[in-house]
Design a protein around this motif. Structure first.
Motif, PDB file in Angstrom:
ATOM      1  N   UNK A 116      72.320 -64.696-116.612  1.00 16.34           N
ATOM      2  CA  UNK A 116      71.004 -66.423-116.416  1.00 16.34           C
ATOM      3  C   UNK A 116      70.683 -66.066-117.350  1.00 16.34           C
ATOM      4  N   UNK A 117      70.078 -67.463-118.413  1.00 14.86           N
ATOM      5  CA  UNK A 117      69.120 -67.058-119.618  1.00 14.86           C
ATOM      6  C   UNK A 117      68.100 -68.056-119.327  1.00 14.86           C
ATOM      7  N   UNK A 118      67.235 -67.139-119.923  1.00 15.79           N
ATOM      8  CA  UNK A 118      65.391 -68.479-119.815  1.00 15.79           C
ATOM      9  C   UNK A 118      65.525 -68.752-120.952  1.00 15.79           C
ATOM     10  N   UNK A 119      64.779 -69.443-121.069  1.00 17.53           N
ATOM     11  CA  UNK A 119      64.169 -69.859-122.292  1.00 17.53           C
ATOM     12  C   UNK A 119      62.670 -70.849-121.919  1.00 17.53           C
ATOM     13  N   UNK A 120      61.818 -70.786-122.900  1.00 21.13           N
ATOM     14  CA  UNK A 120      60.702 -71.407-122.785  1.00 21.13           C
ATOM     15  C   UNK A 120      59.604 -71.954-124.137  1.00 21.13           C
ATOM     16  N   UNK A 121      59.053 -72.772-123.815  1.00 26.84           N
ATOM     17  CA  UNK A 121      58.948 -72.831-125.531  1.00 26.84           C
ATOM     18  C   UNK A 121      57.532 -74.192-125.510  1.00 26.84           C
ATOM     19  N   UNK A 122      57.389 -74.725-127.144  1.00 23.43           N
ATOM     20  CA  UNK A 122      56.169 -74.930-126.816  1.00 23.43           C
ATOM     21  C   UNK A 122      56.578 -76.680-128.133  1.00 23.43           C
ATOM     22  N   UNK A 123      55.969 -77.625-127.609  1.00 22.80           N
ATOM     23  CA  UNK A 123      56.641 -78.997-128.813  1.00 22.80           C
ATOM     24  C   UNK A 123      55.023 -79.080-129.084  1.00 22.80           C
ATOM     25  N   UNK A 124      55.156 -80.033-130.305  1.00 19.06           N
ATOM     26  CA  UNK A 124      53.714 -80.743-130.924  1.00 19.06           C
ATOM     27  C   UNK A 124      54.645 -81.584-131.445  1.00 19.06           C
ATOM     28  N   UNK A 125      54.039 -82.748-132.012  1.00 21.03           N
ATOM     29  CA  UNK A 125      54.003 -84.554-132.152  1.00 21.03           C
ATOM     30  C   UNK A 125      52.713 -85.545-132.406  1.00 21.03           C
ATOM     31  N   UNK A 126      52.826 -85.622-133.699  1.00 23.88           N
ATOM     32  CA  UNK A 126      51.435 -86.150-133.945  1.00 23.88           C
ATOM     33  C   UNK A 126      52.315 -88.347-134.892  1.00 23.88           C
ATOM     34  N   UNK A 127      51.770 -88.916-134.182  1.00 26.49           N
ATOM     35  CA  UNK A 127      52.521 -90.474-134.912  1.00 26.49           C
ATOM     36  C   UNK A 127      51.349 -90.793-134.952  1.00 26.49           C
ATOM     37  N   UNK A 128      50.898 -92.221-135.959  1.00 22.97           N
ATOM     38  CA  UNK A 128      50.359 -92.869-136.138  1.00 22.97           C
ATOM     39  C   UNK A 128      50.712 -93.980-137.188  1.00 22.97           C
ATOM     40  N   UNK A 129      50.029 -95.297-137.011  1.00 24.98           N
ATOM     41  CA  UNK A 129      50.452 -96.237-137.967  1.00 24.98           C
ATOM     42  C   UNK A 129      49.292 -96.859-137.901  1.00 24.98           C
ATOM     43  N   UNK A 130      49.285 -97.720-139.399  1.00 26.64           N
ATOM     44  CA  UNK A 130      48.124 -98.515-139.882  1.00 26.64           C
ATOM     45  C   UNK A 130      48.402 -99.808-140.059  1.00 26.64           C
ATOM     46  N   UNK A 131      47.880-100.981-139.620  1.00 25.70           N
ATOM     47  CA  UNK A 131      48.869-102.096-140.029  1.00 25.70           C
ATOM     48  C   UNK A 131      47.216-102.830-139.981  1.00 25.70           C
ATOM     49  N   UNK A 132      48.217-104.011-140.873  1.00 29.49           N
ATOM     50  CA  UNK A 132      46.782-105.035-140.945  1.00 29.49           C
ATOM     51  C   UNK A 132      47.693-106.417-141.594  1.00 29.49           C
ATOM     52  N   UNK A 133      46.836-107.255-140.975  1.00 29.77           N
ATOM     53  CA  UNK A 133      47.313-108.589-141.224  1.00 29.77           C
ATOM     54  C   UNK A 133      46.796-110.032-142.065  1.00 29.77           C
ATOM     55  N   UNK A 134      46.937-109.686-143.650  1.00 34.13           N
ATOM     56  CA  UNK A 134      46.316-110.656-144.799  1.00 34.13           C
ATOM     57  C   UNK A 134      47.108-112.027-144.639  1.00 34.13           C
ATOM     58  N   UNK A 135      46.814-112.614-145.065  1.00 34.49           N
ATOM     59  CA  UNK A 135      47.145-114.436-145.407  1.00 34.49           C
ATOM     60  C   UNK A 135      47.835-114.795-146.928  1.00 34.49           C
ATOM     61  N   UNK A 136      48.322-115.189-147.374  1.00 31.73           N
ATOM     62  CA  UNK A 136      48.079-115.665-148.494  1.00 31.73           C
ATOM     63  C   UNK A 136      48.708-116.512-148.983  1.00 31.73           C
ATOM     64  N   UNK A 137      49.010-117.965-149.835  1.00 30.43           N
ATOM     65  CA  UNK A 137      49.268-118.570-150.131  1.00 30.43           C
ATOM     66  C   UNK A 137      50.712-118.157-150.652  1.00 30.43           C
ATOM     67  N   UNK A 138      51.908-118.966-150.926  1.00 29.66           N
ATOM     68  CA  UNK A 138      53.232-118.525-151.610  1.00 29.66           C
ATOM     69  C   UNK A 138      52.907-118.820-152.529  1.00 29.66           C
ATOM     70  N   UNK A 139      53.758-118.082-153.974  1.00 31.69           N
ATOM     71  CA  UNK A 139      53.643-118.447-155.442  1.00 31.69           C
ATOM     72  C   UNK A 139      54.316-119.923-155.450  1.00 31.69           C
ATOM     73  N   UNK A 140      54.465-119.879-156.667  1.00 33.32           N
ATOM     74  CA  UNK A 140      55.428-120.780-157.579  1.00 33.32           C
ATOM     75  C   UNK A 140      56.843-121.425-157.144  1.00 33.32           C
ATOM     76  N   UNK A 141      56.987-120.267-156.728  1.00 29.77           N
ATOM     77  CA  UNK A 141      58.980-120.227-156.231  1.00 29.77           C
ATOM     78  C   UNK A 141      58.566-120.577-155.036  1.00 29.77           C
ATOM     79  N   UNK A 142      57.576-120.766-154.594  1.00 29.67           N
ATOM     80  CA  UNK A 142      57.878-120.733-152.585  1.00 29.67           C
ATOM     81  C   UNK A 142      57.899-119.155-151.492  1.00 29.67           C
ATOM     82  N   UNK A 143      58.346-118.296-152.304  1.00 26.81           N
ATOM     83  CA  UNK A 143      58.409-117.468-152.128  1.00 26.81           C
ATOM     84  C   UNK A 143      57.069-116.169-151.685  1.00 26.81           C
TER      85      UNK A 143
END
Length: 809
Positions: free
Chosen positions: A430-457
């Motif tokens: 027999x092999x016994x194991x025990x443990x701990x897991x930690x995680x932190x997850x984050x996303x920072x998002x925004x949704x601006x709008x703009x005109x295109x450049x003179x080249x259309x891009x």
């Protein structure tokens, strides 16, 4: 499959309810785990438990991630598989026997494992992603938007999707399926394993209802050297790769490698070009007592066109008339390809360490980190010259007819965590194991709008002098997770009986904060916050028995869950409540046979899923999660492969899946109840089949593969479907004899979609009904979006050929 792993019945003779089955599974796993620590009942490992023996797999003196350990030792149970313990679900050893030219590996784990090996990977195109490599496994239906490896794709597996799976590199959470190319270059892949119905209790996985797909990275060479390859193909594909090996540095036992690749191609549908640069770096150190440390680091930078995915009408128009649905080459068109692109930088790191301690103790720790930053651009329509909220830097209205860009700006997509585990050999069994897991997850998002450049891009959301129009919306979403786990593994009856009992308890605090504010200063204004604290019990019990040298049976039962990801929660900034976690109870019964000629692997499975989460496709690589109630998935996977006979190595596999929707679903868009109970579950084809054949003769090698996916439902109401289809690949090559400093000069050709079939390979997401209005289709002309009904689809890329030359040195 009416029979269950736990064939208990209530006194009236009716089947156990979902809650009763979960309680029974929890109880059995808990009791078995307790008995294991007292009497030696638990799961055995295929690895030795001698504290001075070399590390094998994850059981006994194993690493926190066996697939990162890369040991050369052979397991005590020579049948194979990277480990015998449940945690071994993604681990492997280098002595494992394979068939079908590497399309199938012999396994001994007490659950389903499906693996492609280095022999098969070497025959495929260097542009292949891990998704491309597992297309012919029985439980996998893989859809990819391009054949050049610039993007990832999507997965259907036993009625679930890649969003329900843990996708990993060396046992650490990696990029989502559609961005899997960010993780690693194919030259640095040693194998890809899929455990479709299981996830180890000590793995850092959150969404594992659909199992685990793990990519094992290259083992640094003992000698200084390296390899190089060059590829060229259709769609103006060009790719260069080089890897440099340090060999052992002095007498330190440290060895490492560094690789770089550069890829360029143009879109196969519509206008546009794509660029990718990638670095992989690995370091390894082994000690004589079995301790080891491993580090893998990758960096990826991409700039690619965001594909458009057609509705049914647009697909049929392309199929019957040749009129495409891709991006435009006209810079005045709002659908101009430079106004539809993704710019992204990603860093990924994992560093597992395994320490052998005195008194039969081991300690494993695996920190991991990923960080991404970038933005997407998509058409934002046209200014009409009258809206007071559309202004330029002087505060006046933007001229009517000016093309606009809507941005998805992600300032941060961060995931950081660690798993710590202590292992103890109770006795020789027999092999016994025990443990701990930690995680932190984050996303920072925004949704601006703009005109295109003179080249259309699109100029970029933070470009100097960029004209910002209207209010900016954004959100911060994420979660902090704490988890405790314990498991016991045992071997009895001369290592023939392997038992694993484990339990994992997850505590998660998820949050979502949305805001809208001053678009000129990009500062938050009014905000709205939501929080959700959840806990999930995850029991597991696995048993396998080696009947004789050639035959093995196993049973596996466990609970798994899916929590909406931080990106998913980003869509909750509206009035939508935060979704409940999805929970699955799964049972699996399997049989394996092998001799010197053939390998056979069959598994029967049964899933019951509550609070099923699916994603509605919102266009431009964006999805909105929704819950559709309960589902049941039952079926079987079958694989067979032959060893080489006169140079020929055949392979075949099939899956039958009976997946049903078990509840009616409320459609909020139309304020109606969809009577979906009893219908075929969405995105769950009943039949998938594969055939492959490998041939080698002296230096020549060839591999051909055919995949079939049956008809499937692509709407919750089951009123929109797509027919079955066939895809194919072919590889041809020749290994020349070494000369000079060139140790393995090789030339190969890789073909996909040989017949040039125009078929839909799957839906981009879920829709309520086939009559739902679809406003996320092709932007047409200069001032409007095309519309259609029902779902959007991924289409098999046209015929592609890639030629490569390579050598080690």
């Amino acid at each position: 499959m009416p029979s269950r792993f736990f064939p208990m019945r209530r006194s009236v003779g009716s089947p156990l309810t979902y809650r009763q089955r979960l309680a029974t599974l929890t109880c059995l796993a808990g009791v078995a785990g307790f008995c294991a620590s007292v009497q030696g009942v638990g799961q055995a490992s295929a690895a030795t438990t001698d504290p001075k023996a070399p590390v094998v797999g994850k059981a006994g003196h194993s690493s926190a991630k066996a697939s990162a350990a890369h040991t050369h030792a052979k397991p005590a149970n020579t049948s194979v598989q990277a480990s015998g313990a449940e945690e071994i679900s993604v681990a492997s050893n280098r002595t494992a026997r394979s068939g079908g030219g590497g399309m199938m590996r012999q396994e001994v784990a007490p659950h389903a494992v499906q693996t492609v090996t280095k022999a098969y990977i070497n025959m495929r195109s260097p542009t292949s992603t891990p998704l491309d490599l597992v297309k012919n496994l029985p439980s996998m239906n893989v859809m990819t938007p391009d054949a050049s490896g610039m993007q990832g794709g999507s997965i259907q597996s036993r009625g679930l999707t890649d969003l329900d799976m843990a996708l990993m590199v060396d046992g650490a959470p990696a990029a989502a399926a559609k961005y899997m190319t960010e993780d690693i270059d194919s030259e640095n892949l040693d194998e890809v394993s899929v455990t479709p119905g299981s996830a180890a209790r000590d793995l850092p996985v959150m969404s594992a209802a659909g199992g685990v797909m793990n990519s094992r990275t290259h083992m640094p060479s003992d000698k200084m050297g390296g390899m190089v390859d060059f590829s060229y193909g259709t769609n103006n594909l060009s790719r260069e790769f080089i890897r440099l090996e340090s060999g052992e540095i002095g007498k330190t036992g440290v060895k490492g490698y560094f690789s770089f690749s550069n890829t360029h191609d143009r879109s196969w549908m519509g206008a546009g070009s794509n660029q990718r640069k990638h670095i992989d770096f690995g370091v390894r150190k082994d000690w004589e007592n079995g301790s080891n440390a491993h580090l893998f680091l990758s960096w990826n930078s991409e700039d690619f066109v965001i594909d458009n995915y057609p509705t049914a009408d647009q697909f049929y128009k392309y199929k019957h008339t040749g009129e495409g649905y891709g991006r435009s080459a006209d810079s005045k068109n709002v659908n101009y390809w430079r106004n539809n692109n993704d710019h992204w930088n990603q860093i990924f790191l994992t560093a597992p360490v395994h320490i052998v301690l005195p008194k039969k103790l081991t300690f494993d720790i695996q920190p991991y980190f990923s960080f991404g930053q970038g933005w997407d651009a998509s058409p934002g329509g046209q200014a009409d010259g009258t809206n007071s909220y559309v202004y330029n830097s002087t505060g006046t209205n933007v001229a009517a007819g000016t093309n606009l860009t809507s941005y998805f700006l992600e300032n941060e997509a961060r995931q950081v965590g660690a798993v710590a585990k202590l292992g103890y050999d109770i006795d020789r069994h027999n092999h016994l194991s025990f443990g701990y897991w930690y995680e932190n997850n984050q996303t920072i998002q925004s949704y601006p709008t703009a005109t295109v450049t003179a080249s259309g891009a699109a100029s970029g959301p933070t470009a100097s002098g960029n004209t910002i129009n209207g209010p900016v919306f954004g959100q911060t979403a994420g979660y902090e997770l704490h988890s405790l786990f314990i498991q016991n593994q045992s071997r009895y009856l001369n290592d023939r009986l392997l038992i694993n009992a484990g339990f994992k308890f997850v505590m998660s605090n998820a949050w979502n904060k949305s805001w809208s504010g001053d678009s000129k200063n990009m500062l938050p204004g009014a905000s709205n916050s939501k929080r959700n604290n959840t806990t999930e019990p995850l029991p597991q019990l696995s048993i396998s028995y080696q009947i004789n040298e050639n035959n093995q049976i196993y049973v596996n039962a466990e609970g798994d869950y899916r929590q909406p990801s931080a990106t998913d929660m980003g869509w909750m900034y509206t009035s939508k409540p935060m979704l409940k976690n999805q929970y699955s109870v799964k049972e699996e019964l399997g049989y394996r046979f092998h001799n010197k000629y053939v390998m056979i692997d069959m598994s029967l499975f049964n899933y019951n899923v509550k609070n099923r989460i699916v994603d509605q496709y919102m266009g431009m690589n964006s999805f909105s999660p929704m819950s559709i109630g309960s589902q049941t998935m039952r079926g079987f996977d079958f694989m067979i492969a032959g060893t080489s006979y006169h140079g020929f190595s055949p392979y075949a596999s099939v899956e039958y899946l009976h997946a049903t929707q078990d509840s009616n679903v409320w459609d909020p868009d139309n304020s109606t109840m969809i009577h979906s109970k009893g219908t075929q579950a969405i995105m769950a084809p009943r039949v998938m089949a594969n055939f492959g054949l490998t041939y080698t003769y002296k230096g020549f090698f060839a591999n051909g593969a055919v995949h079939y996916t049956g008809p499937q439902s692509v709407s919750i109401a089951d009123d929109q479907r797509i027919p079955g289809y066939v895809t194919n690949t072919l590889s041809l090559g020749y290994h020349f004899k070494p000369f000079g400093f060139l140790k393995s000069p090789t030339f190969k050709l890789n073909f996909t979609n040989l017949t040039g079939s125009i078929v839909r390979t799957g839906a981009m997401g879920a829709v309520y009904t086939g009559s739902d209005r679809n406003s996320h289709s092709v932007w047409s002309g200069s001032n409007g979006a095309g519309t259609g009904y029902g779902n959007s689809f991924m289409v098999e890329p046209r015929f592609t050929m890639v030629g490569s030359v390579s050598t080690s040195f």
